[in-house]
Write a protein that holds these residues in place. Sequence first.
Motif, PDB file in Angstrom:
ATOM      1  N   GLU A  65      53.345   3.186 -33.273  1.00 16.86           N
ATOM      2  CA  GLU A  65      54.382   3.407 -32.261  1.00 16.86           C
ATOM      3  C   GLU A  65      54.609   2.144 -31.434  1.00 16.86           C
ATOM      4  O   GLU A  65      55.746   1.722 -31.206  1.00 16.86           O
ATOM      5  N   LYS A  71      61.334  -4.116 -31.775  1.00 12.20           N
ATOM      6  CA  LYS A  71      62.598  -4.086 -31.023  1.00 12.20           C
ATOM      7  C   LYS A  71      62.613  -5.191 -29.980  1.00 12.20           C
ATOM      8  O   LYS A  71      63.611  -5.900 -29.824  1.00 12.20           O
ATOM      9  N   GLU A  72      61.492  -5.360 -29.286  1.00 11.67           N
ATOM     10  CA  GLU A  72      61.405  -6.399 -28.255  1.00 11.67           C
ATOM     11  C   GLU A  72      61.562  -7.791 -28.876  1.00 11.67           C
ATOM     12  O   GLU A  72      62.214  -8.668 -28.308  1.00 11.67           O
ATOM     13  N   VAL A 117      64.087   3.634 -32.769  1.00 16.07           N
ATOM     14  CA  VAL A 117      63.961   2.222 -32.392  1.00 16.07           C
ATOM     15  C   VAL A 117      64.958   1.380 -33.187  1.00 16.07           C
ATOM     16  O   VAL A 117      65.647   0.515 -32.634  1.00 16.07           O
ATOM     17  N   GLN A 126      57.889  -0.582 -31.245  1.00 15.44           N
ATOM     18  CA  GLN A 126      58.514  -0.951 -29.972  1.00 15.44           C
ATOM     19  C   GLN A 126      58.577  -2.462 -29.819  1.00 15.44           C
ATOM     20  O   GLN A 126      59.565  -3.015 -29.320  1.00 15.44           O
TER      21      GLN A 126
END
Length: 455
Positions: free
Chosen positions: A253, A260-261, A288, A257
């Motif tokens: 998870e 994406k960052e 995402v 994330q």
Amino acid sequence: MKTNRRKFIYTTALSFLSIKYTGGLFGMINQTEIRQNNKFINSQTILQMLTEASAKRKSGLLNEAMSIYNNIITINSNEIRAYDGIRKILLQSKYNELEVLNLYLNGFNLNPSNVFFKQRIANEYMRLALGNKKFNDQLNLQEDLLEKAKSILEQVNLEIPTNEQIQKIIEKVDFKLNANANTLDARLNEELKAYRKEKHLNYKNRFNGITITEIKLKLDELIEKPSDSFRDVHVRELYRIYIKKLKDYGQIELASQYTKELYLYDNKDSRSLKIARNICKKDEKYEVLEVIERNNDARKKSFWSKIALFDVLYKRYKKEGVGSLNEMTNILAFANTKKFSFYHIFEYRVRQVKLALIKNNTVEAKSLLNNFGDSLIGTSSAHFINKFNLLCIEYFLKIQDLEKAKTVYEIALKQNDVEISDIFLKKIILVNSEKDNKKEIHNERLNQQRAKLYN
């Protein structure tokens, strides 16, 4: 870009007569007064000028950056960072190596007590010794350039014996001399090639022994600093390493994330987009991925960005029941206006069928597949034909005709010997009649899909 050496020496020499200077090698001048057009004006601080020049250089405004660097040297000829900035500008063009050497020689002539000019001169002699031999000839020095570099560096080491950087450079020069790097062609120098290979491996594996917490701390530290092209490369690298470590530790998870960052940190970096897509698809993190694809499409508005956005919305709708069929229809309609090649048309038709099936419009889906099949008759590409075959199987499964779905697999794998009367199945046979089955990978994938169906 060429600098006028005579003018350079003249302006830097004048600076000592016309400038009121306080500070050391890296001192800042706050409110230094310079006479210009018979008026006194207040200058920016040296640090501000250096920052501005660096930004202009990185933006490609080389003339403006050069002007600022020269102004800094006029204010303070001892400001070595300005010389370093000019060096970077000069080396953006070919064959300016001697210009760079002369740049530091001029600076040293004006500031003979500044040991760091001597270090820079030694570095340039070392580069010239190991680079293009024509520069060596143009200098016309009797002494070997690598030996000369070592001699200067040893003088510097006597003046600043605690400087570890100087000691490392001397060790590097010693290695180059012992490996005959100054006389033997680097392409034939086995010792030098082995050394470079070892250095490359060490650099590649430099984060292997670092914990996930330490990587995160390094990443956070870099992100807090001002962005520039050089630093951004290292930020992206640390993101990738951190994401990999997160996945290795099973923190899926969090890894998704950070993909994406990573992408949002620099959405123009294609590799970051590829990594985000691969990880999110593999781990089915479609929420995402949707954010990433929407951002990508908002920036590009191309055929492929629309198709990528459609795909993630389609998968979210199919897997999670989230999304809008109307939006998917509109996205596909926009993609239709952008298509122009065979690949575009093929991928567009694939999505047309998928959209009809997810809308439960099986009549439209069959009509689309019939027209799609007509366009593929005579094609030999197993990749394209098998994509069509799988769409046909998906259609038959949708209408709950398991036997015909199995028959399509048999047709695709050339395992069907039974006479077929169904018109649609006959068309599928025509589409597969010229298929090139030389690559086993295509049949392996079909067999894997068929195994799922039978199970």
